[in-house]
Each structure stands twice: as C-alpha cells, then as structure tokens.
Design a protein around this motif. Sequence first.
Motif, PDB file in Angstrom:
ATOM      1  N   ASP A 152       0.808  -1.216   0.000  1.00  0.00           N
ATOM      2  CA  ASP A 152       0.000   0.000   0.000  1.00  0.00           C
ATOM      3  C   ASP A 152       0.843   1.270   0.000  1.00  0.00           C
ATOM      4  O   ASP A 152       0.350   2.355  -0.264  1.00  0.00           O
ATOM      5  CB  ASP A 152      -0.956   0.002   1.200  1.00  0.00           C
ATOM      6  N   ARG A 153       2.143   1.146   0.255  1.00  0.00           N
ATOM      7  CA  ARG A 153       3.047   2.305   0.270  1.00  0.00           C
ATOM      8  C   ARG A 153       3.989   2.337  -0.927  1.00  0.00           C
ATOM      9  O   ARG A 153       4.821   3.222  -1.045  1.00  0.00           O
ATOM     10  CB  ARG A 153       3.893   2.281   1.547  1.00  0.00           C
ATOM     11  N   THR A 184       4.895   3.004  -4.549  1.00  0.00           N
ATOM     12  CA  THR A 184       4.594   3.685  -5.805  1.00  0.00           C
ATOM     13  C   THR A 184       5.800   3.492  -6.719  1.00  0.00           C
ATOM     14  O   THR A 184       6.866   3.056  -6.256  1.00  0.00           O
ATOM     15  CB  THR A 184       4.376   5.179  -5.563  1.00  0.00           C
ATOM     16  N   PRO A 185       5.688   3.824  -7.999  1.00  0.00           N
ATOM     17  CA  PRO A 185       6.861   3.724  -8.864  1.00  0.00           C
ATOM     18  C   PRO A 185       8.048   4.544  -8.353  1.00  0.00           C
ATOM     19  O   PRO A 185       9.183   4.081  -8.406  1.00  0.00           O
ATOM     20  CB  PRO A 185       6.347   4.239 -10.211  1.00  0.00           C
ATOM     21  N   ARG A 234      12.916  -3.220 -10.955  1.00  0.00           N
ATOM     22  CA  ARG A 234      11.573  -2.768 -11.285  1.00  0.00           C
ATOM     23  C   ARG A 234      11.295  -3.031 -12.753  1.00  0.00           C
ATOM     24  O   ARG A 234      12.152  -2.810 -13.601  1.00  0.00           O
ATOM     25  CB  ARG A 234      11.417  -1.286 -11.002  1.00  0.00           C
ATOM     26  N   GLY A 290       5.023  -1.754 -13.840  1.00  0.00           N
ATOM     27  CA  GLY A 290       4.339  -1.445 -12.595  1.00  0.00           C
ATOM     28  C   GLY A 290       4.566  -2.453 -11.493  1.00  0.00           C
ATOM     29  O   GLY A 290       3.727  -2.641 -10.618  1.00  0.00           O
ATOM     30  N   LEU A 347       2.852  -2.320  -7.951  1.00  0.00           N
ATOM     31  CA  LEU A 347       2.990  -0.979  -7.397  1.00  0.00           C
ATOM     32  C   LEU A 347       1.667  -0.226  -7.451  1.00  0.00           C
ATOM     33  O   LEU A 347       0.894  -0.381  -8.392  1.00  0.00           O
ATOM     34  CB  LEU A 347       4.045  -0.198  -8.176  1.00  0.00           C
ATOM     35  N   ARG A 348       1.446   0.580  -6.442  1.00  0.00           N
ATOM     36  CA  ARG A 348       0.263   1.443  -6.405  1.00  0.00           C
ATOM     37  C   ARG A 348       0.392   2.501  -7.491  1.00  0.00           C
ATOM     38  O   ARG A 348       1.389   3.186  -7.567  1.00  0.00           O
ATOM     39  CB  ARG A 348       0.196   2.112  -5.038  1.00  0.00           C
ATOM     40  N   GLY A 349      -0.574   2.584  -8.359  1.00  0.00           N
ATOM     41  CA  GLY A 349      -0.516   3.544  -9.443  1.00  0.00           C
ATOM     42  C   GLY A 349       0.545   3.202 -10.472  1.00  0.00           C
ATOM     43  O   GLY A 349       1.020   4.059 -11.200  1.00  0.00           O
ATOM     44  N   GLY A 350       0.944   1.930 -10.520  1.00  0.00           N
ATOM     45  CA  GLY A 350       2.052   1.544 -11.380  1.00  0.00           C
ATOM     46  C   GLY A 350       1.664   0.809 -12.638  1.00  0.00           C
ATOM     47  O   GLY A 350       2.384  -0.047 -13.098  1.00  0.00           O
ATOM     48  N   ASP A 381      -3.705  -3.266  -6.391  1.00  0.00           N
ATOM     49  CA  ASP A 381      -2.710  -3.708  -5.418  1.00  0.00           C
ATOM     50  C   ASP A 381      -2.989  -5.162  -5.114  1.00  0.00           C
ATOM     51  O   ASP A 381      -3.925  -5.478  -4.397  1.00  0.00           O
ATOM     52  CB  ASP A 381      -2.798  -2.897  -4.119  1.00  0.00           C
TER      53      ASP A 381
END
Length: 109
Positions: free
Chosen positions: A25-26, A28-29, A46, A49, A94-97, A102
């Motif tokens: 939850d924490r 992001t890219p 990486r 996403g 990733l969140r928003g990835g 999620d």
Amino acid sequence: MTTRYPERPDASAGSLPTPPAFRADRLTPAVADRLVAACPSTALSRRAGVLVYDVGACTACGRCRQEVPEAVVDSGVFELAALTRGHLVKEIVLRGGGSGTDRGPRERG
C-alpha cells in the motif's frame, strides 16, 4: 544427516537481521525506484508497474528499510527454504504503477 533440526529455537537468532517485507500500500513507482537504487545486492529491480524482489539475492543489509522506512519492515523470517529458485522471486504490484490494482506479493516461477 540432520534428523531433528532445529531441536529447539536458537535464542541468538532473534538478534540477527532478517530480509525485508514490503508494504504494497506504500509502494509507488517513485518509491520503488528509490528502493532499487539503495539495494547493493541487486535483489530489487523494477519492471513496468512491478517491484521484483529476489529473496535469494537479498543480504538483509537494511538499506532499503533505511531509505524508505514507511514502506519496508523486517519480515521476521530468518530461515528461508524453497523447492525452486523461482519461488524466491516475488513480484509486488505498485500502487498507481500500471495495472491500477494492489495485489501484493505473488510468487513467480
């Protein structure tokens, strides 16, 4: 041949570093990029996403935890075992990835 391993938990194991656990939850890219840059063992990479975490390559140095403490915690798992190398590689969405979901850690392989 080891027949009774471990006979009892070793108290000294509690003071040893353990590999990290990541809070999906924490992640992001941008946070994933910081973690990848901080990892000296290349256990983190990486792809689009996804944060790819190779538990078998991790030395539990703690640099990822120092870099982004809000996204990384101690796993508390000292001993790791897997039937195949692929079971040691985790993919964390990733969140928003990219996919927008999620799904947390999942095994690859």
